[in-house]
Write a protein that holds these residues in place. Structure first.
Motif, mmCIF file in Angstrom:
data_model
loop_
_atom_site.group_PDB
_atom_site.id
_atom_site.type_symbol
_atom_site.label_atom_id
_atom_site.label_comp_id
_atom_site.label_asym_id
_atom_site.label_seq_id
_atom_site.Cartn_x
_atom_site.Cartn_y
_atom_site.Cartn_z
ATOM 1 N N THR A 1 0.785 -1.136 0.083
ATOM 2 C CA THR A 1 0.241 0.042 0.008
ATOM 3 C C THR A 1 0.728 1.215 -0.233
ATOM 4 O OG1 THR A 1 -1.697 -1.195 1.202
ATOM 5 C CG2 THR A 1 -1.657 1.306 1.233
ATOM 6 N N ASN A 2 1.640 1.385 0.953
ATOM 7 C CA ASN A 2 2.613 2.556 1.248
ATOM 8 C C ASN A 2 3.482 2.578 0.036
ATOM 9 O OD1 ASN A 2 1.112 2.935 3.482
ATOM 10 N ND2 ASN A 2 2.791 2.282 4.845
ATOM 11 N N LEU A 3 3.987 1.547 -0.517
ATOM 12 C CA LEU A 3 4.933 1.516 -1.556
ATOM 13 C C LEU A 3 4.671 0.761 -2.690
ATOM 14 C CD1 LEU A 3 8.151 1.012 0.634
ATOM 15 C CD2 LEU A 3 7.289 3.339 -0.432
ATOM 16 N N ALA A 4 3.305 1.023 -2.993
ATOM 17 C CA ALA A 4 2.812 0.081 -4.334
ATOM 18 C C ALA A 4 3.436 0.484 -5.679
ATOM 19 C CB ALA A 4 1.203 0.514 -4.303
ATOM 20 N N VAL A 5 3.390 1.883 -5.950
ATOM 21 C CA VAL A 5 4.135 2.268 -7.326
ATOM 22 C C VAL A 5 5.737 1.627 -7.471
ATOM 23 C CG1 VAL A 5 5.045 4.462 -8.654
ATOM 24 C CG2 VAL A 5 2.733 4.314 -7.118
ATOM 25 N N PRO A 6 6.522 2.022 -6.609
ATOM 26 C CA PRO A 6 7.813 1.314 -6.744
ATOM 27 C C PRO A 6 7.810 -0.198 -6.942
ATOM 28 C CG PRO A 6 7.827 2.142 -4.729
ATOM 29 C CD PRO A 6 6.550 2.718 -5.229
ATOM 30 N N VAL A 7 6.968 -0.967 -5.997
ATOM 31 C CA VAL A 7 7.156 -2.238 -6.175
ATOM 32 C C VAL A 7 6.272 -2.758 -7.319
ATOM 33 C CG1 VAL A 7 5.803 -4.522 -4.893
ATOM 34 C CG2 VAL A 7 6.914 -2.316 -3.556
ATOM 35 N N ILE A 8 5.328 -2.173 -7.736
ATOM 36 C CA ILE A 8 4.539 -2.813 -9.133
ATOM 37 C C ILE A 8 5.632 -2.177 -10.360
ATOM 38 C CG2 ILE A 8 2.746 -2.419 -10.551
ATOM 39 C CD1 ILE A 8 1.175 -2.284 -7.731
ATOM 40 N N SER A 9 6.076 -1.186 -10.255
ATOM 41 C CA SER A 9 7.011 -0.624 -11.409
ATOM 42 C C SER A 9 8.195 -1.756 -11.487
ATOM 43 C CB SER A 9 7.605 0.544 -10.845
ATOM 44 O OG SER A 9 6.672 1.808 -10.835
ATOM 45 N N PHE A 10 8.655 -2.233 -10.302
ATOM 46 C CA PHE A 10 9.946 -3.490 -10.504
ATOM 47 C C PHE A 10 9.015 -4.516 -11.073
ATOM 48 C CE2 PHE A 10 12.460 -6.669 -8.231
ATOM 49 C CZ PHE A 10 13.355 -6.623 -9.133
ATOM 50 N N LYS A 11 8.042 -5.035 -10.722
ATOM 51 C CA LYS A 11 7.364 -6.077 -11.421
ATOM 52 C C LYS A 11 7.309 -6.033 -12.677
ATOM 53 C CE LYS A 11 3.451 -9.282 -10.549
ATOM 54 N NZ LYS A 11 2.431 -9.624 -9.913
ATOM 55 N N GLY A 12 7.143 -4.677 -13.115
ATOM 56 C CA GLY A 12 6.720 -4.423 -14.759
ATOM 57 C C GLY A 12 8.027 -4.645 -15.498
ATOM 58 N N ALA A 13 9.153 -4.584 -14.892
ATOM 59 C CA ALA A 13 10.316 -5.008 -15.596
ATOM 60 C C ALA A 13 10.569 -6.370 -16.306
ATOM 61 C CB ALA A 13 11.529 -4.678 -14.690
ATOM 62 N N PHE A 14 10.100 -7.304 -15.585
ATOM 63 C CA PHE A 14 10.254 -8.664 -16.119
ATOM 64 C C PHE A 14 9.464 -8.851 -17.356
ATOM 65 C CE2 PHE A 14 11.091 -8.390 -11.564
ATOM 66 C CZ PHE A 14 12.128 -9.362 -11.491
ATOM 67 N N ALA A 15 8.569 -7.978 -17.579
ATOM 68 C CA ALA A 15 7.705 -8.187 -18.886
ATOM 69 C C ALA A 15 8.566 -7.459 -20.214
ATOM 70 C CB ALA A 15 6.275 -7.703 -18.972
ATOM 71 N N HIS A 16 9.540 -6.765 -19.842
ATOM 72 C CA HIS A 16 10.210 -5.912 -20.985
ATOM 73 C C HIS A 16 11.709 -6.422 -21.321
ATOM 74 C CE1 HIS A 16 6.741 -3.462 -19.896
ATOM 75 N NE2 HIS A 16 6.658 -3.085 -20.873
ATOM 76 N N LYS A 17 12.200 -6.104 -22.332
ATOM 77 C CA LYS A 17 13.835 -6.253 -22.831
ATOM 78 C C LYS A 17 14.545 -5.332 -22.421
ATOM 79 C CE LYS A 17 12.291 -9.116 -26.796
ATOM 80 N NZ LYS A 17 12.723 -9.170 -28.113
ATOM 81 N N ALA A 18 15.610 -5.367 -22.121
ATOM 82 C CA ALA A 18 16.671 -4.492 -21.796
ATOM 83 C C ALA A 18 17.587 -4.025 -23.005
ATOM 84 C CB ALA A 18 17.674 -5.105 -20.591
ATOM 85 N N GLU A 19 17.875 -2.680 -22.744
ATOM 86 C CA GLU A 19 18.702 -2.057 -23.879
ATOM 87 C C GLU A 19 20.058 -1.808 -23.554
ATOM 88 O OE1 GLU A 19 18.571 1.607 -26.878
ATOM 89 O OE2 GLU A 19 16.946 1.545 -25.327
ATOM 90 N N LEU A 20 21.110 -2.140 -24.095
ATOM 91 C CA LEU A 20 22.386 -1.747 -23.651
ATOM 92 C C LEU A 20 22.548 -0.094 -23.883
ATOM 93 C CD1 LEU A 20 25.427 -2.468 -22.624
ATOM 94 C CD2 LEU A 20 25.898 -2.855 -24.958
ATOM 95 N N ILE A 21 22.828 0.779 -22.898
ATOM 96 C CA ILE A 21 22.921 2.149 -23.144
ATOM 97 C C ILE A 21 24.176 2.771 -22.772
ATOM 98 C CG2 ILE A 21 20.454 2.515 -22.433
ATOM 99 C CD1 ILE A 21 21.189 3.516 -19.743
ATOM 100 N N GLY A 22 25.240 1.677 -22.426
ATOM 101 C CA GLY A 22 26.530 2.176 -22.308
ATOM 102 C C GLY A 22 27.275 1.024 -22.049
#
Length: 282
Positions: free
Chosen positions: A84-105
Motif C-alpha cells: 500500500t505505502n510503496l505500491a508504485v515502486p513495487v509494481i514498477s519493479f514487477k513490470g520490468a520482467f515483461a520488458h527487454k533491456a537495452e544496452l545504453i553504455g
C-alpha cells in the motif's frame, strides 16, 4: 492476556549472467538478469490467505484461535505496508520482467516502460550497471497528469555477481524523498532463503522523530518441522517500547507456533494446528 499490538504494527507496516551476444537493434536480453521479484516483495500469501496450492486447508481458512490469529496480524500488517505505502515502486519493479533491456553504455543496461495497474500514468526506467564486484540497480519513476513529477529515484540496490544475494533501499515518495525501508535478501535453490525488511525512516509524516525507526521483519527458511520463521522487532506505541515476536510454522501442513512476551505475558511457545485452532505445544 494483553491483546493490542495491531495498530502499532500498522505503521511498521535483481542476479545476472554475462553474455557477449547482442542483437542488431542493441537489445540484449541475456546480458543482465533481474534479481527475483520476491527479493523486494516477498510472497506471504501462503501464511495469510485462506487457500494453498497444495490443496490442503491452511490455518487462515479457519480464522479461529488466538495463537494463530496474532501472528497473522503481525505479518499481515507488514504485507499491507509494503503493497500500500510503496505500491508504485513495487509494481514498477514487477513490470520490468515483461520488458527487454537495452544496452545504453559500457556495462549498463536499461529497462524503460509504462507501468500498468494505476489510473494515473507512470513510466519507469530501471538501470543495471555491471561492475567488477556487483551490479548496481536504480529505478526512476515519472508521473504524468494530476500530481505529475519528473524522474524520481524510488529505489536503488546492489546484487552480488552470483545473483544470490543483495540489498534494496526504498524511498517514501517524491513529496517526501526520505529513505524509508532497507531490504537484505539471499536466495537458496532458486527461492528466497532469507529476507529482512528494516524501517529506517528518521522522521514521520508530521516531521517528528519516527518511533518505528529500527523496527524490522525477518523471514527465512530453516530445517525441521517448522521450516519457515518470521522474527519481528517493532515499536509498540501502546507500551512505548520495542517488542519481539518470533513465529515458526510448517509451510506444508500449516501448523505453527508463536512466542511473544508482550502479547502472551510469558516466554513460552503458543501453538496452532493445521486448521488454525489453538493446541497445546508438544
Amino acid at each position: 492476556m494483553k491483546t493490542s499490538i495491531g495498530m502499532a504494527l500498522l505503521a511498521f507496516i535483481l542476479v545476472f549472467n554475462v553474455s557477449c551476444d547482442k542483437s542488431e537493434d542493441n537489445v540484449d536480453t541475456n546480458a543482465l538478469e533481474l534479481p527475483p521479484y520476491e527479493s523486494m516483495a516477498m510472497d506471504f500469501s501462503d501464511f495469510l490467505d485462506d487457500s494453498s496450492d497444495s490443496g490442503k486447508q491452511s490455518a487462515s481458512a479457519a480464522k479461529v484461535g488466538e495463537n494463530w490469529l496474532y501472528p497473522r496480524i503481525v505479518v499481515g500488517f507488514w504485507n499491507t505496508a509494503l503493497f500500500t505505502n510503496l505500491a508504485v515502486p513495487v509494481i514498477s519493479f514487477k513490470g520490468a520482467f515483461a520488458h527487454k533491456a537495452e544496452l545504453i553504455g559500457e556495462n549498463t543496461w536499461q529497462w524503460s516502460y509504462t507501468v500498468d495497474g494505476f489510473a494515473s500514468e507512470y513510466t519507469a526506467r530501471l538501470t543495471g550497471e555491471l561492475t567488477s564486484e556487483e551490479v548496481i540497480w536504480k529505478m526512476y519513476v515519472t508521473k504524468i497528469g494530476t500530481g505529475a513529477f519528473d524522474e524520481f529515484l524510488w529505489f536503488s540496490g546492489v546484487s552480488d555477481l552470483d545473483g544470490n544475494s543483495g540489498e534494496w533501499t526504498l524511498y517514501q515518495s517524491p513529496e517526501r524523498p526520505h529513505r524509508m525501508i532497507d531490504i537484505e535478501w539471499s536466495r537458496e535453490n532458486d527461492e528466497i532463503g532469507s529476507i529482512k525488511y528494516t524501517w529506517v525512516r528518521e522522521m514521520n509524516d508530521e516531521d517528528s522523530d519516527d518511533l518505528f525507526m529500527g523496527s524490522y521483519l525477518e523471514y527465512g527458511l530453516q530445517d525441521g518441522d517448522y521450516d519457515v520463521f518470521y522474527n519481528v522487532h517493532v515499536y509498540d506505541a501502546q507500551y512505548e517500547e520495542f517488542v519481539d515476536v518470533n513465529i515458526e510454522w510448517n509451510s506444508t501442513d500449516f501448523y505453527g507456533r508463536v512466542m511473544a512476551y508482550t502479547h502472551f505475558e510469558d516466554e513460552l511457545w503458543h501453538c496452532w494446528d493445521s486448521t488454525g485452532e489453538d493446541v497445546a505445544c508438544e
